[in-house]
Design a protein around this motif. Structure first.
Motif, PDB file in Angstrom:
ATOM      1  N   LYS A  39      33.593  45.709  36.337  1.00 22.91           N
ATOM      2  CA  LYS A  39      32.790  46.761  35.702  1.00 22.91           C
ATOM      3  C   LYS A  39      31.954  47.554  36.702  1.00 22.91           C
ATOM      4  CE  LYS A  39      32.603  44.488  31.213  1.00 22.91           C
ATOM      5  NZ  LYS A  39      33.441  43.332  31.408  1.00 22.91           N
ATOM      6  N   ILE A  40      31.893  47.057  37.934  1.00 27.36           N
ATOM      7  CA  ILE A  40      31.171  47.753  38.999  1.00 27.36           C
ATOM      8  C   ILE A  40      32.123  47.914  40.184  1.00 27.36           C
ATOM      9  CG2 ILE A  40      28.886  46.993  38.254  1.00 27.36           C
ATOM     10  CD1 ILE A  40      29.009  44.779  40.345  1.00 27.36           C
ATOM     11  N   GLU A  41      31.676  48.545  41.242  1.00 24.84           N
ATOM     12  CA  GLU A  41      32.509  48.734  42.432  1.00 24.84           C
ATOM     13  C   GLU A  41      33.051  47.369  42.877  1.00 24.84           C
ATOM     14  OE1 GLU A  41      34.216  49.368  46.022  1.00 24.84           O
ATOM     15  OE2 GLU A  41      32.360  48.237  46.045  1.00 24.84           O
ATOM     16  N   VAL A  42      34.320  47.315  43.250  1.00 27.35           N
ATOM     17  CA  VAL A  42      35.006  46.041  43.461  1.00 27.35           C
ATOM     18  C   VAL A  42      34.349  45.167  44.532  1.00 27.35           C
ATOM     19  CG1 VAL A  42      36.753  46.941  45.051  1.00 27.35           C
ATOM     20  CG2 VAL A  42      37.278  44.965  43.614  1.00 27.35           C
ATOM     21  N   LEU A  43      33.885  45.750  45.623  1.00 27.39           N
ATOM     22  CA  LEU A  43      33.223  44.930  46.650  1.00 27.39           C
ATOM     23  C   LEU A  43      31.900  44.365  46.150  1.00 27.39           C
ATOM     24  CD1 LEU A  43      33.959  46.766  50.004  1.00 27.39           C
ATOM     25  CD2 LEU A  43      34.649  44.453  49.358  1.00 27.39           C
ATOM     26  N   ASP A  44      31.184  45.141  45.350  1.00 25.75           N
ATOM     27  CA  ASP A  44      29.930  44.642  44.771  1.00 25.75           C
ATOM     28  C   ASP A  44      30.218  43.489  43.817  1.00 25.75           C
ATOM     29  OD1 ASP A  44      28.473  46.530  46.174  1.00 25.75           O
ATOM     30  OD2 ASP A  44      28.432  47.957  44.509  1.00 25.75           O
ATOM     31  N   ARG A  45      31.260  43.634  42.997  1.00 25.99           N
ATOM     32  CA  ARG A  45      31.615  42.556  42.056  1.00 25.99           C
ATOM     33  C   ARG A  45      32.052  41.315  42.828  1.00 25.99           C
ATOM     34  NH1 ARG A  45      30.597  39.171  38.490  1.00 25.99           N
ATOM     35  NH2 ARG A  45      32.386  38.325  37.398  1.00 25.99           N
ATOM     36  N   ALA A  46      32.838  41.500  43.877  1.00 29.60           N
ATOM     37  CA  ALA A  46      33.268  40.358  44.684  1.00 29.60           C
ATOM     38  C   ALA A  46      32.056  39.654  45.307  1.00 29.60           C
ATOM     39  CB  ALA A  46      34.249  40.809  45.764  1.00 29.60           C
ATOM     40  N   ALA A  47      31.074  40.429  45.738  1.00 34.62           N
ATOM     41  CA  ALA A  47      29.854  39.835  46.306  1.00 34.62           C
ATOM     42  C   ALA A  47      29.103  39.038  45.244  1.00 34.62           C
ATOM     43  CB  ALA A  47      28.962  40.919  46.905  1.00 34.62           C
ATOM     44  N   ALA A  51      28.469  34.890  45.308  1.00 32.00           N
ATOM     45  CA  ALA A  51      27.179  34.226  45.079  1.00 32.00           C
ATOM     46  C   ALA A  51      27.264  33.254  43.901  1.00 32.00           C
ATOM     47  CB  ALA A  51      26.085  35.257  44.845  1.00 32.00           C
ATOM     48  N   GLU A  52      27.899  33.684  42.800  1.00 35.75           N
ATOM     49  CA  GLU A  52      28.020  32.816  41.622  1.00 35.75           C
ATOM     50  C   GLU A  52      28.748  31.515  41.956  1.00 35.75           C
ATOM     51  OE1 GLU A  52      30.033  35.083  38.565  1.00 35.75           O
ATOM     52  OE2 GLU A  52      28.491  36.654  38.628  1.00 35.75           O
ATOM     53  N   LEU A  53      29.747  31.600  42.832  1.00 34.92           N
ATOM     54  CA  LEU A  53      30.524  30.425  43.230  1.00 34.92           C
ATOM     55  C   LEU A  53      29.848  29.631  44.346  1.00 34.92           C
ATOM     56  CD1 LEU A  53      34.141  31.931  43.161  1.00 34.92           C
ATOM     57  CD2 LEU A  53      33.018  30.542  41.400  1.00 34.92           C
ATOM     58  N   LYS A  54      28.656  30.087  44.743  1.00 36.57           N
ATOM     59  CA  LYS A  54      27.852  29.435  45.786  1.00 36.57           C
ATOM     60  C   LYS A  54      28.612  29.302  47.104  1.00 36.57           C
ATOM     61  CE  LYS A  54      24.960  26.959  42.474  1.00 36.57           C
ATOM     62  NZ  LYS A  54      24.617  28.157  41.833  1.00 36.57           N
ATOM     63  N   HIS A  73      43.707  46.804  38.763  1.00 34.00           N
ATOM     64  CA  HIS A  73      44.522  46.906  39.976  1.00 34.00           C
ATOM     65  C   HIS A  73      43.632  47.034  41.212  1.00 34.00           C
ATOM     66  CE1 HIS A  73      48.194  47.326  37.603  1.00 34.00           C
ATOM     67  NE2 HIS A  73      47.472  48.100  36.809  1.00 34.00           N
ATOM     68  N   LYS A  74      42.629  46.160  41.283  1.00 30.80           N
ATOM     69  CA  LYS A  74      41.699  46.175  42.413  1.00 30.80           C
ATOM     70  C   LYS A  74      41.594  44.770  42.994  1.00 30.80           C
ATOM     71  CE  LYS A  74      38.936  50.010  40.741  1.00 30.80           C
ATOM     72  NZ  LYS A  74      37.634  50.460  40.315  1.00 30.80           N
ATOM     73  N   LEU A  75      41.308  44.716  44.275  1.00 29.90           N
ATOM     74  CA  LEU A  75      41.097  43.425  44.911  1.00 29.90           C
ATOM     75  C   LEU A  75      40.143  43.590  46.073  1.00 29.90           C
ATOM     76  CD1 LEU A  75      42.967  42.995  47.799  1.00 29.90           C
ATOM     77  CD2 LEU A  75      44.706  43.427  46.097  1.00 29.90           C
ATOM     78  N   ALA A  76      39.571  42.477  46.468  1.00 33.52           N
ATOM     79  CA  ALA A  76      38.668  42.462  47.618  1.00 33.52           C
ATOM     80  C   ALA A  76      38.764  41.097  48.279  1.00 33.52           C
ATOM     81  CB  ALA A  76      37.227  42.727  47.182  1.00 33.52           C
ATOM     82  N   ILE A  77      38.545  41.077  49.564  1.00 33.76           N
ATOM     83  CA  ILE A  77      38.476  39.823  50.302  1.00 33.76           C
ATOM     84  C   ILE A  77      37.141  39.824  51.023  1.00 33.76           C
ATOM     85  CG2 ILE A  77      39.501  38.358  52.070  1.00 33.76           C
ATOM     86  CD1 ILE A  77      42.184  39.800  51.446  1.00 33.76           C
ATOM     87  N   LEU A  78      36.364  38.792  50.768  1.00 34.15           N
ATOM     88  CA  LEU A  78      35.043  38.681  51.400  1.00 34.15           C
ATOM     89  C   LEU A  78      34.973  37.400  52.215  1.00 34.15           C
ATOM     90  CD1 LEU A  78      32.324  39.606  48.753  1.00 34.15           C
ATOM     91  CD2 LEU A  78      33.156  40.969  50.647  1.00 34.15           C
ATOM     92  N   GLY A  79      34.573  37.541  53.451  1.00 28.59           N
ATOM     93  CA  GLY A  79      34.319  36.379  54.286  1.00 28.59           C
ATOM     94  C   GLY A  79      32.822  36.246  54.496  1.00 28.59           C
ATOM     95  N   ASP A  80      32.363  35.017  54.612  1.00 23.46           N
ATOM     96  CA  ASP A  80      30.944  34.783  54.858  1.00 23.46           C
ATOM     97  C   ASP A  80      30.619  35.114  56.322  1.00 23.46           C
ATOM     98  OD1 ASP A  80      28.321  34.053  54.376  1.00 23.46           O
ATOM     99  OD2 ASP A  80      28.803  32.048  53.641  1.00 23.46           O
ATOM    100  N   ALA A  81      29.352  35.064  56.657  1.00 20.74           N
ATOM    101  CA  ALA A  81      28.876  35.485  57.975  1.00 20.74           C
ATOM    102  C   ALA A  81      29.553  34.744  59.118  1.00 20.74           C
ATOM    103  CB  ALA A  81      27.359  35.301  58.056  1.00 20.74           C
ATOM    104  N   GLY A  82      29.793  33.449  58.944  1.00 16.47           N
ATOM    105  CA  GLY A  82      30.388  32.655  60.024  1.00 16.47           C
ATOM    106  C   GLY A  82      31.781  33.124  60.398  1.00 16.47           C
TER     107      GLY A  82
END
Length: 145
Positions: A39-47, A51-54, A73-82
């Motif tokens: 419902k929001i920009e895909v990277l924001d939702r992924a972020a 957080a929800e998944l800790k 039809h959207k996807l995002a890949i987020l890696g943590d800081a490390g």
């Protein structure tokens, strides 16, 4: 239809098996989250999901989230800081590009599995498995409507 029902039992098992295989040789953690719409920009939702998944709670900050909004039809890949401090610039984009190609062929499960394995290879390179490693996050796929 709920996103969980979009996949067969075998497809879900294949994704979990890919996560387990990818994490076998690394201290890194990989999660897959699938929902119908962002419902929001895909990277924001992924972020938000990250957080929800800790996922930011891993000891070495080496979690990777693969987020898919099926109907959008959207996807995002987020890696943590490390992990983000280690992988080359544009690395996640190359995985995303491969996923998009697979998705266009209707091979959603295969695209997710390949992305998980590729992320696992990078995690292994930078965060190899140590004898005292513990699985910090569940290997199951998370779904939301």
């Amino acid at each position: 239809m709920s996103p969980e029902k979009a996949f067969t039992k075998e497809q879900k098992e294949a994704m979990v098996a890919a996560i387990q295989k990818a994490e076998k040789d690394t201290s890194g953690e990989i999660r897959v989250h699938i929902e119908n719409r962002s419902k929001i920009e895909v990277l924001d939702r992924a972020a938000d999901v990250f957080a929800e998944l800790k996922m930011h709670k891993t000891a070495l900050r080496n979690g990777v989230l693969i987020y898919v909004a099926l109907l959008d039809h959207k996807l995002a890949i987020l890696g943590d800081a490390g992990i983000n401090s280690k992988v080359p610039a544009g690395f996640w984009d190359s995985i995303k590009t491969n996923m998009v190609e697979k998705f266009k062929q209707g091979a959603i499960t295969e695209g997710i599995c390949e992305a998980v394995i590729t992320a696992g290879e990078q995690l292994k390179a930078y965060f190899p498995y140590q004898e005292d490693d513990v699985n910090e996050l569940p290997d199951d796929i998370s779904f939301s409507n």
